[in-house]
Design a protein around this motif. Structure first.
Motif, short mmCIF file in Angstrom:
data_model
loop_
_atom_site.label_atom_id
_atom_site.label_comp_id
_atom_site.label_asym_id
_atom_site.label_seq_id
_atom_site.Cartn_x
_atom_site.Cartn_y
_atom_site.Cartn_z
N MET A 259 0.85 -1.19 0.00
CA MET A 259 0.00 0.00 0.00
C MET A 259 0.88 1.24 0.00
O MET A 259 1.95 1.26 0.63
CB MET A 259 -0.92 0.02 1.22
CG MET A 259 -1.92 1.16 1.23
SD MET A 259 -3.20 1.00 -0.05
CE MET A 259 -4.40 0.04 0.86
N ALA A 260 0.44 2.26 -0.71
CA ALA A 260 1.15 3.53 -0.75
C ALA A 260 0.12 4.63 -0.97
O ALA A 260 -1.07 4.36 -1.18
CB ALA A 260 2.20 3.54 -1.86
N PHE A 261 0.56 5.87 -0.93
CA PHE A 261 -0.33 7.00 -1.17
C PHE A 261 -0.28 7.41 -2.63
O PHE A 261 0.77 7.36 -3.28
CB PHE A 261 0.07 8.20 -0.32
CG PHE A 261 -0.36 8.12 1.11
CD1 PHE A 261 -1.71 8.04 1.45
CD2 PHE A 261 0.57 8.13 2.12
CE1 PHE A 261 -2.11 7.97 2.77
CE2 PHE A 261 0.18 8.07 3.45
CZ PHE A 261 -1.16 7.98 3.77
N TYR A 262 -1.43 7.85 -3.13
CA TYR A 262 -1.50 8.59 -4.38
C TYR A 262 -1.70 10.05 -3.98
O TYR A 262 -2.77 10.43 -3.51
CB TYR A 262 -2.63 8.11 -5.26
CG TYR A 262 -2.69 8.79 -6.60
CD1 TYR A 262 -2.07 8.24 -7.71
CD2 TYR A 262 -3.34 10.01 -6.75
CE1 TYR A 262 -2.11 8.88 -8.94
CE2 TYR A 262 -3.38 10.66 -7.97
CZ TYR A 262 -2.77 10.09 -9.07
OH TYR A 262 -2.79 10.73 -10.28
N GLU A 263 -0.67 10.85 -4.13
CA GLU A 263 -0.70 12.22 -3.63
C GLU A 263 -1.45 13.12 -4.59
O GLU A 263 -1.24 13.11 -5.80
CB GLU A 263 0.72 12.73 -3.41
CG GLU A 263 1.46 11.93 -2.33
CD GLU A 263 2.88 12.42 -2.10
OE1 GLU A 263 3.29 13.37 -2.81
OE2 GLU A 263 3.56 11.87 -1.23
#
Length: 496
Positions: A259-263
């Motif tokens: 999981m990661a962020f979509y900024e």
């Protein structure tokens, strides 16, 4: 960043489906279904089946925030829509007439397609093995849809309610077949009959090297059976089928590594503010269909594109260590819905509208843990639930949950269910908690909000208290009045 399994050749699949579905007969055509490939293509068209459109699951529990302050703050927001206000306060006077309830019609459409396959199976060419597979898959669709319908439009099932109204049971494609509602007991007997047929599925969730959770499989049937038996408080069978499903397939999504962020940013009053989505927000159709935790691809759908989390829900998370909170609760999300209002988070899973709602490996772990805890093996249950938590909690801050009694273990596990999949599990869980063998998990809901009529919220008047209590007949939500009227009264509305 690691992504989900992506092994679906979606263009080829849908191209072949559409070539057959262009010739699927309707009531107004005489085009025949003649081959097993046509029936296979019908069931393979995911767009017919993948959405679970229960607005009750989204709005009717304390997962959803009902707040006079938010209502006053969002002058142009969908949050102020009358149907949202009325459903979220368990109205039974107006909601049958609002024209926004689509679950009834969408689930009966799925049942119609399943019945079409069952109707034509004996007449089409094809192997007996393939026919048996499609028959069992059609019954899985029916079992799932009947379960959705009965848990939204009927009272919770127990000895005291078995003669109450159930749902309309459709077993043919004939438009002359009766649509009168069965009893609740007859409905549950039919669900189990359909489930028994569905459990005859023998095909794997992986076919020719392709992970295919959007289609019926042996694992999908077992996983739905585990959900069904938990919903009727049969913990022995729930445990049996959860174990069976996990024995087939047990992949988990790891929030620590996948999981990661979509900024992103949004402009509010000429100021740029961060709105950082989980990267699962921008998933393709093929990624959604092949999400690696699915046994059976279904997505909860909320057409207003804002799952408004309650403060109570958010307070259930350890906001420092629980990665589900970090990624799924998007700060400033309200500004994407109303740029002149106030900042409030949104719960985001897959895209703007969708949350995974079909049976998953994470759900099977939680079913296994709860079934163990409720049948006395609560120490073992705590070990099981950690198999999920280790994939959801920041590995640098991870600590195990501790229970000292069976009751503590059950309460910790049911809290874990709620925070694992809010707006999906909670409505169905509350119904069964109020009809099981213990009272410590009973649920009575209340909200303070303005009074309203059919067309307006009376925001100038004092707040009133709305309640949904154990045993209330409002646990059976109103059937759309269009269905009652079009049936010429054959379909009876719920009474309150």
């Amino acid at each position: 960043m690691k992504r989900y399994i992506l092994i679906l050749i979606i263009g080829t699949l849908l191209g072949s489906c559409n070539s057959y579905l262009d010739e699927v007969p309707s009531k107004s055509t005489n085009l025949p279904l003649e081959t097993i490939e046509q029936l296979d293509a019908l069931l393979g068209n995911y767009s017919y089946f993948y959405q679970d459109k229960s607005r009750n699951a989204v709005l009717c529990t304390d997962d959803w925030e009902v707040s006079a302050d938010l209502y006053n703050g969002f002058n142009a927001s969908a949050y102020r829509s009358m149907d949202l206000v009325q459903v979220a306060t368990w109205d039974v006077e107006y909601t049958a007439y609002d024209g926004k309830e689509t679950l009834w019609s969408s689930e009966y459409t799925k049942i119609f397609y399943a019945n079409m396959v069952l109707h034509y199976l004996d007449a089409v060419s094809g192997s007996e093995e393939k026919k048996a597979e499609l028959k069992a898959e059609a019954y899985l669709i029916k079992a799932y849809s009947y379960w959705m319908l009965v848990n939204n439009f009927c009272l919770p099932y127990d000895e005291s309610t078995k003669n109450e109204l159930g749902i309309s049971l459709k077993n043919s494609v004939s438009f002359e077949e009766s649509i009168a509602r069965s009893t609740l007991e007859e409905t549950y007997i039919e669900i189990e009959n359909c489930l028994e047929e569905a459990l005859k599925l023998e095909n794997s969730i992986i076919k020719a090297g392709t992970f295919r959770p959007w289609r019926g499989s042996s694992s999908a049937a077992k996983a739905f059976a585990a959900r069904y038996y938990l919903s009727v408080n049969n913990y022995t069978k729930a445990l049996q089928y959860a174990n069976a499903a996990l024995g087939d397939y047990s992949e988990l999504f790891d929030y620590n590594s996948e999981m990661a962020f979509y900024e992103s940013t949004v402009t509010v009053n000429n100021e740029q503010l961060e709105v950082n989505y989980p990267d699962t927000y921008y998933v393709t159709t093929s990624e959604v269909l092949s999400y690696k935790e699915f046994y059976y691809t279904r997505l909860a759908y909320h057409g207003y594109a804002w799952y408004v989390p309650s403060q109570e829900l958010m307070d259930l998370y350890d906001q420092q260590s629980d990665l589900r909170y970090k990624y799924n609760f998007v700060e400033n999300y309200s500004y994407t819905r109303d740029r002149t209002g106030v900042s409030y988070p949104g719960y985001v899973a897959m895209g703007t509208y969708n949350i995974p709602s079909g049976p998953t490996t994470s759900e099977m772990i939680l079913i296994k843990a709860e079934a163990l805890a409720r049948t006395g093996s609560w120490q073992d249950a705590m070990n099981v639930v950690e198999q999920l938590r280790v994939k959801r909690i920041d590995s640098d801050m991870y600590t195990e949950l501790v229970a000292n009694t069976q009751e503590e273990a059950v309460k910790l596990i049911i809290r874990e269910r709620r925070i694992e999949r809010p707006f999906v599990f909670t409505w169905y869980d509350y119904r069964r908690y109020n009809n099981n063998e213990v009272s410590y998990d009973d649920v009575n809901l209340s909200r303070e909000f303005y009074p309203y009529n059919s067309s307006a919220v009376l925001s100038g008047e004092p707040l009133v208290t709305y309640e949904l209590r154990k045993g209330d007949r409002k646990w059976a939500r109103p059937i759309p009045n269009t269905e009652v009227e079009s049936s010429l009264g054959v379909i009876k509305q719920n009474t309150y």
